[in-house]
Write an enzyme that holds these catalytic residues in place. Structure first.
Site, PDB file in Angstrom:
ATOM      1  CG  HIS A  43      -6.826  -0.843  -4.388  1.00 44.96           C
ATOM      2  ND1 HIS A  43      -5.531  -1.226  -4.128  1.00 44.96           N
ATOM      3  CD2 HIS A  43      -7.086   0.168  -3.529  1.00 44.96           C
ATOM      4  CE1 HIS A  43      -5.032  -0.469  -3.166  1.00 44.96           C
ATOM      5  NE2 HIS A  43      -5.952   0.386  -2.781  1.00 44.96           N
TER       6      HIS A  43
ATOM      7  NE  ARG B  54      -3.863   0.043   2.143  1.00 47.40           N
ATOM      8  CZ  ARG B  54      -4.937   0.272   2.896  1.00 47.40           C
ATOM      9  NH1 ARG B  54      -5.153  -0.488   3.938  1.00 47.40           N
ATOM     10  NH2 ARG B  54      -5.762   1.252   2.628  1.00 47.40           N
TER      11      ARG B  54
ATOM     12  CE1 TYR C 171     -23.623  15.701  -8.830  1.00 46.71           C
ATOM     13  CE2 TYR C 171     -22.228  15.752  -6.873  1.00 46.71           C
ATOM     14  CZ  TYR C 171     -23.481  15.743  -7.450  1.00 46.71           C
ATOM     15  OH  TYR C 171     -24.600  15.793  -6.659  1.00 46.71           O
TER      16      TYR C 171
END
Length: 828
Positions: free
Chosen positions: A85, A39, A129
């Site tokens: 993921h 990570r 959006y």
């Protein structure tokens, strides 16, 4: 008990007995390595963390390339999370947003459409959006991934395969940098200019023994997306040579002295512009930065523009340095930590580029092997087609007479010795491909494929040729994506210190009985005629009175002596600068004073010589001399300067060299002059010796050091604002501990003497009253008369007011730290 029923008392077969500390240690190590490798840290080969790599690969699999329409970010996040993921959509979207921010990434990997945040710290719009697609340079990281150039592993649920690393045509680790915090370690790699990295990588390929210094001929330093300036080259070299360093990054700004403004056009990397403007405004409002009249953020889509308007008469250099010290300069700590073969390692510049070169060599080799295999397979097919064209009539006849396709393939294999692949291809051929034109095209293609095979075999056979392929591809990347460096590297002119922020100027420092303190510039007070009232110089609170005023240079180191015989060290500029009408700041914030302790005298340490002494006098007439070197190391809590008798207080201090005379003046107007050598040098803990024999109810007001050739006069000032000047030569020397001579009459009109100073006619005097009135006059305006006289009016005082202190401003602008106090201000 039946044999089929398990015995509840029997030990379980699968229970392992382990020490809890061993299990905790191993579990923690496993967790740490999972975070480190899975990570937080980038891979040195493609410069990406797993989440970056998975987002780009998911977009690649979705077909969201740079030449397709944008896709909803939520769609990309969903695909990435569902397939590769499984760590939450917010982490994935935050990464996607950062890869689209041109102020975060030197070369953004995502082409965003919509609100992706700003330098002001504004967050991006919700993922439903915004839209995104890969940036062209991101496709270069994925180029040739289908050609077996990198290894793949199963995804988290074993449904799909994902790449362990991307082929990466550009050195992405240094290109865009990386930052992350793992367990017990962190990485912070700055971004760089692509053209410089390409040149350095090419140089390393062609010169394997190149040093970091050699590579720095090409890589000048980090190149931040927000521009700015890196101060000094030594830190850059340290970072490149060791993998660690601290870079000073400074904003780009222009000082317009004619217009009285500072215009900021670039900020240090990762600085929040809105927060910077807010902090500047806060410092202006709190008085930490003076001289700013207006602050405007005029930034737009074209770049940063923050305008700092200056007040008329403001010291531009001081404002500039204060902005640099607190707001326009930051530190970027370089930690070039990345994963090498799955293990975290801090790398130098050369090591980082070398690992990238090794990776590209592997990628190009595997790609060449893949392309060679495909070319050989194609050549094999083309050989079959050419052979079929040579025997076209027999081949067509055999296929026409065959029962089915399988029989046709078998017939071609048996009668013409075609391979299985060739036979299958010939059976699928259309009749139109048997024309003479098609035959010519096949022959031409076969020649091209043979050339390709020869080229690929030569690449695989020669390390030099393989390296040349890498160099050529890097040059193509430079030609396509290179741009101008944004971050400049400027010479280090020294760290901006707090002292650099303070203009060097003469100051007047005012102290009250309740230990409120402030400083003002001497220029705030214009000279007036003798006998004036002066102007407001301080506004003590009710019940408080001004006790002393002294002059010093803003850069002087001061020794501050208290009435209880303690001494503290203080820089003049540490005393807050305030207006004439301000009360001041409690001295407790600067000096650790006891409840009954007051500042009574101040001297400068700037011009101390080895053979000089600090000479002190107390109210009860004791005098002592202590070598200056005993005051070099002063604790923040102060040190003992003199031992005092009960009820006695330290009143005045001066710096002397042991060759002159001392003149002690008392509140009842008496003076004594004696040779300084009559006072032996003593330690700091000594009480001293008698300097003057005092009459009842009298005490010492001041002390002056002089010599036989001293042309100055002794200025004596009384509580009621009267004073006189008398030549020091009129005070004849006598033995120590005498009663002295009458200096000035201290009747009802004059009041008691409050101070005595050695002055010339051209010196200026700054006189302050207990209620805060202050005036500046020329010493020459005060009449020079003999001893035992009344004096003239120096300052007109209101009823109930009295002179608190007098300080001298030398006419020659000499040692600005010659600053001794005045007398105690207790009413008699």
């Amino acid at each position: 008990m039946s044999s089929d029923v398990p015995d509840p008392d029997a030990p379980a077969d699968r229970v392992k007995h382990v020490r809890i500390e061993d299990e905790m240690e191993q579990s923690y190590i496993d967790y740490a390595m999972s975070v480190i490798a899975g990570r937080a840290l980038p891979d040195v080969r493609d410069g990406l963390k797993p989440v970056h790599r998975r987002i780009l690969y998911a977009m690649h699999e979705m077909g969201v390339s740079s030449n397709t329409a944008h896709r909803k970010s939520s769609s990309i996040v969903g695909e990435t999370m569902g397939d590769y993921h499984p760590h939450g959509d917010s982490a994935i979207y935050d990464t996607l947003v950062r890869m689209a921010q041109d102020f975060s990434m030197r070369y953004p990997l995502v082409d965003g459409q919509g609100n992706f945040g700003s330098m002001d710290g504004d967050p991006a719009a919700a993922m439903r959006y915004t839209e995104a697609r890969m940036a062209p340079i991101a496709e270069e990281l994925l180029a040739d991934i289908e050609k077996d150039t990198v290894n793949f592993s199963s995804n988290y649920d074993d449904r799909l395969q994902e790449p362990d690393v991307l082929p990466a045509k550009v050195p992405s680790l240094l290109l865009n940098g990386s930052s992350g915090i793992a367990v017990g370690m962190s990485t912070n790699i700055p971004p760089h200019n692509l053209g410089e990295l390409v040149d350095a990588t090419t140089h390393l390929i062609q010169n394997p023994d190149a040093t970091v210094e050699d590579l720095m001929e090409h890589v000048k330093g980090p190149d931040f997306p927000t521009g700015g300036n890196i101060v000094g080259r030594d830190a850059i070299y340290s970072a490149y040579a060791t993998g660690r360093g601290r870079l000073r990054v400074r904003a780009e700004y222009e000082v317009d002295r004619e217009e009285g403004r500072i215009v900021i056009s670039e900020l240090p990397y990762q600085e929040n512009k809105a927060r910077v403007v807010e902090r500047i405004a806060d410092d202006v409002n709190e008085g930490k930065i003076e001289g700013i009249s207006d602050l405007r953020d005029e930034s737009d889509r074209n770049g940063v523009r923050v305008v700092v308007e200056l007040k008329r008469g403001a010291n531009v250099d001081v404002v500039e340095n204060r902005l640099l010290d607190h707001h326009l300069e930051s530190t970027f700590g370089v930690i070039n930590l990345s994963l090498v073969d799955g293990q975290p390692k801090v790398l130098s510049l050369k090591e980082t580029l070398q690992h990238y070169v090794d990776h590209r060599r592997e990628v190009v080799r595997r790609r060449s092997e893949h392309d060679l295999q495909e070319a050989e397979d194609r050549a094999h097919i083309l050989e079959g087609r050419l052979k079929a064209l040579e025997n076209v009539e027999d081949v067509v006849e055999l296929i026409r007479n065959s029962e089915d396709r399988d029989a046709a393939r078998a017939g071609l294999h048996d009668h013409f010795d075609f391979s299985e692949e060739q036979a299958a291809h010939i059976v699928r051929m259309q009749l139109g491909s048997l024309t003479s034109m098609e035959a010519a095209e096949i022959e031409e293609e076969y020649e091209d494929v043979q050339d390709t095979i020869d080229y690929l075999e030569s690449v695989l056979a020669s390390a030099e040729k393989l390296d040349s392929v890498i160099v050529d591809e890097l040059q193509e990347m430079k030609d396509e994506y290179d741009d101008d460096r944004r971050t400049s590297i400027i010479e280090d002119e020294g760290q901006v210190t707090h002292e650099d922020l303070i203009p060097e100027e003469d100051c007047v420092v005012v102290i009250t009985e309740d230990d409120y303190i402030k400083r003002m510039t001497v220029g705030d007070f214009e000279p007036q005629n003798r006998g004036g009232k002066g102007i407001i110089g301080a506004d003590p609170k009710e019940g408080d009175r001004v006790s002393k005023v002294f002059r010093a240079n803003s850069h002087d180191y001061l020794l501050c002596f208290t009435n209880q015989g303690q001494v503290y060290r203080l820089k003049t500029y540490e005393i807050p600068e305030m207006s004439r009408t301000a009360r001041g700041k409690s001295a407790i914030n600067l000096i650790d004073l006891d409840a009954e302790e007051e500042l009574t005298a101040v001297v400068s340490t700037d011009d101390f010589d080895d053979d000089e002494c600090i000479t002190m006098v107390t109210h009860q007439g004791y005098v002592k001399r202590t070598c200056c070197d005993q005051f070099e190391n002063i604790l923040s809590t102060g040190i003992r300067a003199a031992k005092l008798e009960d009820g006695d207080e330290l009143v005045d201090v001066d710096v002397t060299d042991g060759t002159g005379d001392l003149v002690i003046a008392t509140e009842q107007g008496m003076t004594i002059r004696f040779d300084e050598s009559e006072v032996s040098e003593m330690g700091r803990s000594a009480r001293g010796v008698h300097g003057i024999k005092l009459q009842d109810d009298d005490r010492v007001a001041a002390m002056v050091a002089t010599t036989d050739a001293d042309p100055r006069s002794l200025l004596t000032v009384t509580k009621n604002g009267y004073g006189k000047r008398t030549r020091l030569s009129e005070y004849r020397p006598q033995s120590r501990y005498g009663q002295g001579l009458i200096d000035i009459k201290t009747d009802e009109r004059n009041g008691r003497a409050c101070t005595a100073k050695a002055v010339t006619e051209d010196d200026d005097l700054v006189i302050m009253s207990e209620r805060g009135q202050i005036m500046r006059i020329r010493s020459g305006d005060i009449s020079q008369v003999g001893r035992n006289t009344m004096g003239v009016t120096i300052m007109e005082l209101e009823d109930g007011d009295a002179v608190a202190s007098v300080t001298v401003v030398p006419a020659d602008g000499g040692d600005a730290a010659e600053a001794t106090d005045a007398a105690d201000t207790d009413e008699q």
